[in-house]
Write a protein that holds these residues in place. Structure first.
Motif, PDB file in Angstrom:
ATOM      1  N   ALA A 180       0.829  -1.208   0.000  1.00  0.00           N
ATOM      2  CA  ALA A 180       0.000   0.000   0.000  1.00  0.00           C
ATOM      3  C   ALA A 180       0.863   1.258   0.000  1.00  0.00           C
ATOM      4  O   ALA A 180       0.527   2.247  -0.655  1.00  0.00           O
ATOM      5  N   VAL A 181       1.979   1.233   0.701  1.00  0.00           N
ATOM      6  CA  VAL A 181       2.892   2.379   0.690  1.00  0.00           C
ATOM      7  C   VAL A 181       3.522   2.540  -0.683  1.00  0.00           C
ATOM      8  O   VAL A 181       3.649   3.651  -1.205  1.00  0.00           O
ATOM      9  N   SER A 182       3.898   1.430  -1.313  1.00  0.00           N
ATOM     10  CA  SER A 182       4.549   1.529  -2.622  1.00  0.00           C
ATOM     11  C   SER A 182       3.593   2.043  -3.695  1.00  0.00           C
ATOM     12  O   SER A 182       4.025   2.668  -4.653  1.00  0.00           O
ATOM     13  N   TYR A 183       2.290   1.792  -3.542  1.00  0.00           N
ATOM     14  CA  TYR A 183       1.300   2.312  -4.490  1.00  0.00           C
ATOM     15  C   TYR A 183       0.755   3.679  -4.070  1.00  0.00           C
ATOM     16  O   TYR A 183      -0.205   4.163  -4.655  1.00  0.00           O
ATOM     17  N   ASN A 184       1.330   4.269  -3.048  1.00  0.00           N
ATOM     18  CA  ASN A 184       0.912   5.572  -2.519  1.00  0.00           C
ATOM     19  C   ASN A 184      -0.526   5.573  -2.030  1.00  0.00           C
ATOM     20  O   ASN A 184      -1.214   6.591  -2.101  1.00  0.00           O
ATOM     21  N   CYS A 185      -1.008   4.439  -1.557  1.00  0.00           N
ATOM     22  CA  CYS A 185      -2.338   4.388  -0.946  1.00  0.00           C
ATOM     23  C   CYS A 185      -2.300   4.989   0.456  1.00  0.00           C
ATOM     24  O   CYS A 185      -3.268   5.588   0.897  1.00  0.00           O
ATOM     25  N   ILE A 186      -1.195   4.782   1.140  1.00  0.00           N
ATOM     26  CA  ILE A 186      -1.019   5.341   2.472  1.00  0.00           C
ATOM     27  C   ILE A 186       0.375   5.949   2.544  1.00  0.00           C
ATOM     28  O   ILE A 186       1.261   5.573   1.795  1.00  0.00           O
ATOM     29  N   ASP A 187       0.533   6.905   3.440  1.00  0.00           N
ATOM     30  CA  ASP A 187       1.863   7.478   3.623  1.00  0.00           C
ATOM     31  C   ASP A 187       2.575   6.728   4.759  1.00  0.00           C
ATOM     32  O   ASP A 187       2.031   5.800   5.352  1.00  0.00           O
ATOM     33  N   LEU A 188       3.802   7.126   5.030  1.00  0.00           N
ATOM     34  CA  LEU A 188       4.597   6.388   6.011  1.00  0.00           C
ATOM     35  C   LEU A 188       4.037   6.483   7.421  1.00  0.00           C
ATOM     36  O   LEU A 188       4.138   5.543   8.202  1.00  0.00           O
ATOM     37  N   GLU A 189       3.443   7.614   7.750  1.00  0.00           N
ATOM     38  CA  GLU A 189       2.864   7.764   9.083  1.00  0.00           C
ATOM     39  C   GLU A 189       1.682   6.814   9.262  1.00  0.00           C
ATOM     40  O   GLU A 189       1.542   6.165  10.294  1.00  0.00           O
ATOM     41  N   GLN A 190       0.827   6.721   8.233  1.00  0.00           N
ATOM     42  CA  GLN A 190      -0.283   5.784   8.297  1.00  0.00           C
ATOM     43  C   GLN A 190       0.217   4.345   8.328  1.00  0.00           C
ATOM     44  O   GLN A 190      -0.363   3.496   8.993  1.00  0.00           O
ATOM     45  N   PHE A 191       1.289   4.059   7.605  1.00  0.00           N
ATOM     46  CA  PHE A 191       1.900   2.738   7.603  1.00  0.00           C
ATOM     47  C   PHE A 191       2.314   2.332   9.011  1.00  0.00           C
ATOM     48  O   PHE A 191       2.042   1.219   9.466  1.00  0.00           O
TER      49      PHE A 191
END
Length: 143
Positions: free
Chosen positions: A55-66
């Protein structure tokens, strides 16, 4: 401190009411079952971590959400291991990404949209122009 005391009061209230309704033996097996589920989630945490990394690699979520989603998964698994019906309910809810995403997005103003299909189409278009060539050199000497 006051939140912890309120939580303890609610935990005791919920646990006593549910355990008196279902009985002592069922309560014992429920505690064992949810502890087993919590331990299984902790053992298989890498699959959830990989989903969140995708999801981070597809920009669905940012690092903080990760980070928050992974913390909710870990914290939910620990809550499933701890005996009590309220902790089991909260731990089970934290395992579903719908609930954790709602919690993370409620306190996180900047959220990005997931455009995986658009990105995949761009990747496929870029790759269709590439020609893969292998150069083989023949260095043979004849005597």
């Amino acid at each position: 401190m006051i939140y912890f005391l309120v939580y303890l009061f609610l935990e005791v209230l919920v646990s006593v009411n549910i355990s008196s309704a279902i009985g002592g033996l069922a309560t014992f097996f429920e505690i064992l079952f949810t502890a087993f589920i919590g331990i299984t989630i902790l053992v298989n945490f890498r699959a959830t971590l990989m989903e969140n990394m995708t999801a981070v690699s597809y920009n669905c979520i940012d690092l903080e959400q990760f980070q928050k989603l992974n913390l909710f998964t870990l914290f939910g698994a620990i809550l499933l291991i701890v005996p009590g019906f309220l902790t089991d309910i909260l731990g089970a809810l934290m395992q579903f990404s719908v609930f954790t995403s709602m919690i993370v997005n409620r306190y996180n103003v900047k959220s990005s949209n997931c455009n995986t299909s658009f990105e995949e189409e761009n990747i496929l278009k870029k790759d269709s122009d590439v020609i893969d060539v292998e150069i083989i050199e023949h260095n043979t000497t004849s005597k």
